[in-house]
Write a protein that holds these residues in place. Structure first.
Motif, PDB file in Angstrom:
ATOM      1  N   PHE A 171      -8.877  -1.504  13.642  1.00 26.74           N
ATOM      2  CA  PHE A 171      -7.538  -1.909  13.216  1.00 26.74           C
ATOM      3  C   PHE A 171      -6.621  -0.686  13.243  1.00 26.74           C
ATOM      4  N   THR A 172      -5.497  -0.794  13.909  1.00 22.41           N
ATOM      5  CA  THR A 172      -4.588   0.354  14.029  1.00 22.41           C
ATOM      6  C   THR A 172      -3.168  -0.040  13.651  1.00 22.41           C
ATOM      7  N   LEU A 173      -2.456   0.934  13.121  1.00 22.36           N
ATOM      8  CA  LEU A 173      -1.045   0.822  12.764  1.00 22.36           C
ATOM      9  C   LEU A 173      -0.388   2.165  13.073  1.00 22.36           C
ATOM     10  N   PRO A 174       0.926   2.217  13.146  1.00 22.48           N
ATOM     11  CA  PRO A 174       1.552   3.536  13.263  1.00 22.48           C
ATOM     12  C   PRO A 174       1.148   4.478  12.125  1.00 22.48           C
ATOM     13  N   ALA A 175       0.846   3.893  10.956  1.00 19.17           N
ATOM     14  CA  ALA A 175       0.506   4.714   9.783  1.00 19.17           C
ATOM     15  C   ALA A 175      -0.950   5.157   9.761  1.00 19.17           C
ATOM     16  N   TRP A 176      -1.809   4.536  10.568  1.00 18.61           N
ATOM     17  CA  TRP A 176      -3.240   4.892  10.494  1.00 18.61           C
ATOM     18  C   TRP A 176      -3.990   4.417  11.723  1.00 18.61           C
ATOM     19  N   HIS A 177      -4.909   5.254  12.161  1.00 20.43           N
ATOM     20  CA  HIS A 177      -5.944   4.854  13.100  1.00 20.43           C
ATOM     21  C   HIS A 177      -7.179   5.669  12.769  1.00 20.43           C
ATOM     22  N   THR A 276      -0.340  -2.116   3.201  1.00 20.27           N
ATOM     23  CA  THR A 276       1.090  -1.868   2.995  1.00 20.27           C
ATOM     24  C   THR A 276       1.879  -1.623   4.276  1.00 20.27           C
ATOM     25  N   GLY A 277       1.189  -1.242   5.350  1.00 17.49           N
ATOM     26  CA  GLY A 277       1.879  -0.832   6.565  1.00 17.49           C
ATOM     27  C   GLY A 277       2.349   0.606   6.534  1.00 17.49           C
ATOM     28  N   HIS A 278       2.060   1.308   5.438  1.00 15.89           N
ATOM     29  CA  HIS A 278       2.536   2.683   5.271  1.00 15.89           C
ATOM     30  C   HIS A 278       1.359   3.629   5.073  1.00 15.89           C
ATOM     31  N   ALA A 279       1.612   4.917   5.329  1.00 11.36           N
ATOM     32  CA  ALA A 279       0.592   5.929   5.087  1.00 11.36           C
ATOM     33  C   ALA A 279       0.298   6.036   3.595  1.00 11.36           C
ATOM     34  N   LEU A 280      -0.953   6.300   3.261  1.00  8.25           N
ATOM     35  CA  LEU A 280      -1.324   6.460   1.861  1.00  8.25           C
ATOM     36  C   LEU A 280      -0.742   7.739   1.287  1.00  8.25           C
ATOM     37  N   ALA A 281      -0.803   8.840   2.034  1.00  7.03           N
ATOM     38  CA  ALA A 281      -0.417  10.143   1.481  1.00  7.03           C
ATOM     39  C   ALA A 281       0.217  11.028   2.537  1.00  7.03           C
ATOM     40  N   GLY A 282       0.996  11.984   2.074  1.00  8.57           N
ATOM     41  CA  GLY A 282       1.561  12.970   2.979  1.00  8.57           C
ATOM     42  C   GLY A 282       0.600  14.095   3.282  1.00  8.57           C
ATOM     43  N   ILE A 283      -0.282  14.409   2.321  1.00  8.54           N
ATOM     44  CA  ILE A 283      -1.245  15.495   2.468  1.00  8.54           C
ATOM     45  C   ILE A 283      -2.597  15.007   1.966  1.00  8.54           C
ATOM     46  N   TYR A 284      -3.655  15.354   2.727  1.00  5.28           N
ATOM     47  CA  TYR A 284      -5.034  15.077   2.315  1.00  5.28           C
ATOM     48  C   TYR A 284      -5.705  16.427   2.072  1.00  5.28           C
ATOM     49  N   ALA A 285      -5.952  16.727   0.801  1.00  2.47           N
ATOM     50  CA  ALA A 285      -6.437  18.056   0.416  1.00  2.47           C
ATOM     51  C   ALA A 285      -7.838  17.955  -0.163  1.00  2.47           C
TER      52      ALA A 285
END
Length: 414
Positions: A171-177, A276-285
């Motif tokens: 499953f892919t979206l602009p926000a995630w693959h 949501t169609g959106h990215a979960l986070a701006g940074i993954y630390a």
């Protein structure tokens, strides 16, 4: 669920610097500051413990890293919202309870209480929302139902239960693959998936990497009623749902130990994007792994150094903080007795130095400390700044002592 008592964090003169921290998705340093949609609210979700064998120094190092981030954010003038979960229903917890002949609920409750006490003892800033997975079973089930409806989840037959539900990793979206957060190639993903709770050989899956979303009820296992039948959640979707319920997206930072990069954070991000169609986070630390006696400190290996045992043996909790802060937060390193010996000596030196602080301004020292911590949370560099100041014979000031308390969490005066 109750967290723990918040330590007092002194307010410092002026304004600190928004830190740059390492982002797994871009493999580079990124300024960690609030999103434009929430201009002064920095948000962080940190994956919590599975409550057995808590709290070892690997846990403590991870939560101390994000405690440092929060302290730097507060000093920079941001409002901070922090959420953490406790995975109080999961296969490893059930297996440990069965091995020890105790009820899994009692085991989880006792270990969560121990963890709370350890965090408070170490002066770790508590989450604003501390959420047990068992508190959000219905919410997770409702989210999984949405994933089925939008085509990102599918059923897998089970010979001894109703269908289980899995996430389709294609499953892919602009926000995630797949691979966006971890940047790993497929062979590495397959290896880590098998090592870290995946079930790549499960018949009926579309892809060996596809993660479990909902496990239907089995005889003798805990299960809950829900909108998709009786069962319990898979691991990754729990964090997605808790983060989405309590924080605005994108989160400023999604954090945890390095062992969560894949599959946990990868698929938590994927589930959230599919919902949501959106990215979960701006940074993954991610914080690095702490080894002991030549192996990564882990529950499965049993090579644990527990915070509670160190404290019960007379160790000053501030020495534990100093020992952990002396190593770069995202490096892998090995704990030795020397870490504690050096930390004890350092704490004694700092305490003697801070015994009679004067009231002079200390702008240069504060600026240097802030610069070090803004550079990827360089606590080891900050410690070196303090050591150098003491060696040079510079007097302690109220500002310097307050800065060490506010930014490093080391209180040197009563």
């Amino acid at each position: 669920m109750q967290s723990w008592t918040r330590p007092n964090v002194p307010r410092l003169p002026g304004r600190g610097i928004a830190p740059r921290i390492f982002d797994a998705a871009t493999q580079g340093l990124v300024e960690a500051r609030p999103d434009e949609s929430t201009p002064n609210l920095a948000s962080v979700y940190v994956c919590g413990i599975t409550p057995y064998d808590a709290t070892h120094l690997g846990h403590a190092a991870t939560y101390l890293a994000f405690d440092t981030l929060i302290r730097v954010w507060l000093d920079a003038g941001f409002d901070v919202r922090y959420v953490q979960n406790a995975t109080d229903i999961d296969d490893p917890l059930l297996e440990r309870a069965s091995r020890d002949g105790v009820d899994w609920r009692d085991l989880a409750a006792s270990q969560i209480e121990l963890f709370r006490g350890d965090m408070q003892t170490l002066s770790i800033i508590p989450p604003d929302e501390y959420v047990a997975v068992t508190e959000v079973i219905s919410d997770v089930a409702d989210a999984v139902k949405i994933l089925v409806q939008n085509g990102s989840a599918y059923p897998v037959p089970s010979p001894d239960a109703a269908d289980d539900l899995y996430f389709d990793s294609s499953f892919t979206l602009p926000a995630w693959h797949l691979g966006l957060e971890s940047t790993l190639d497929r062979p590495a993903m397959l290896q880590l998936n098998a090592e870290r709770g995946g079930d790549p050989l499960r018949p009926g899956k579309r892809d060996p990497l596809d993660p479990l979303l909902w496990r239907s009820e089995r005889v003798g296992e805990p299960a809950w009623n829900s909108s998709i039948g009786r069962g319990r959640p898979g691991w990754h979707v729990e964090c997605s749902v808790i983060a989405l319920e309590h924080l605005p997206t994108p989160l400023t930072v999604n954090g945890g130990g390095r062992d969560l990069v894949f599959p946990h954070h990868e698929f938590s991000a994927g589930h959230a994007a599919a919902l949501t169609g959106h990215a979960l986070a701006g940074i993954y630390a991610h914080a690095g792994m702490v080894a002991y006696e030549g192996e990564k400190m882990s529950k499965s290996l049993g090579n644990l150094v527990l915070v509670s045992r160190l404290v019960a043996g007379g160790t000053d909790p501030r020495s534990i903080r100093l020992a952990l802060l002396s190593e770069p937060y995202r490096s892998d390193w090995e704990w030795t007795d020397a870490h504690l010996r050096i930390a004890d000596e350092r704490l004694a030196s700092w305490t003697a130095w801070a015994a009679t602080p004067d009231d002079d301004d200390d702008d240069d020292f504060l600026a240097e400390l802030r610069e070090r911590l803004a550079d990827d949370l360089d606590t080891a560099g900050a410690i070196a700044v303090i050591d150098a100041r003491i060696r040079a014979g510079a007097a302690a000031t109220v500002t310097a002592v307050s800065a060490i308390d506010a930014l490093l969490g080391i209180r040197l005066t009563p």
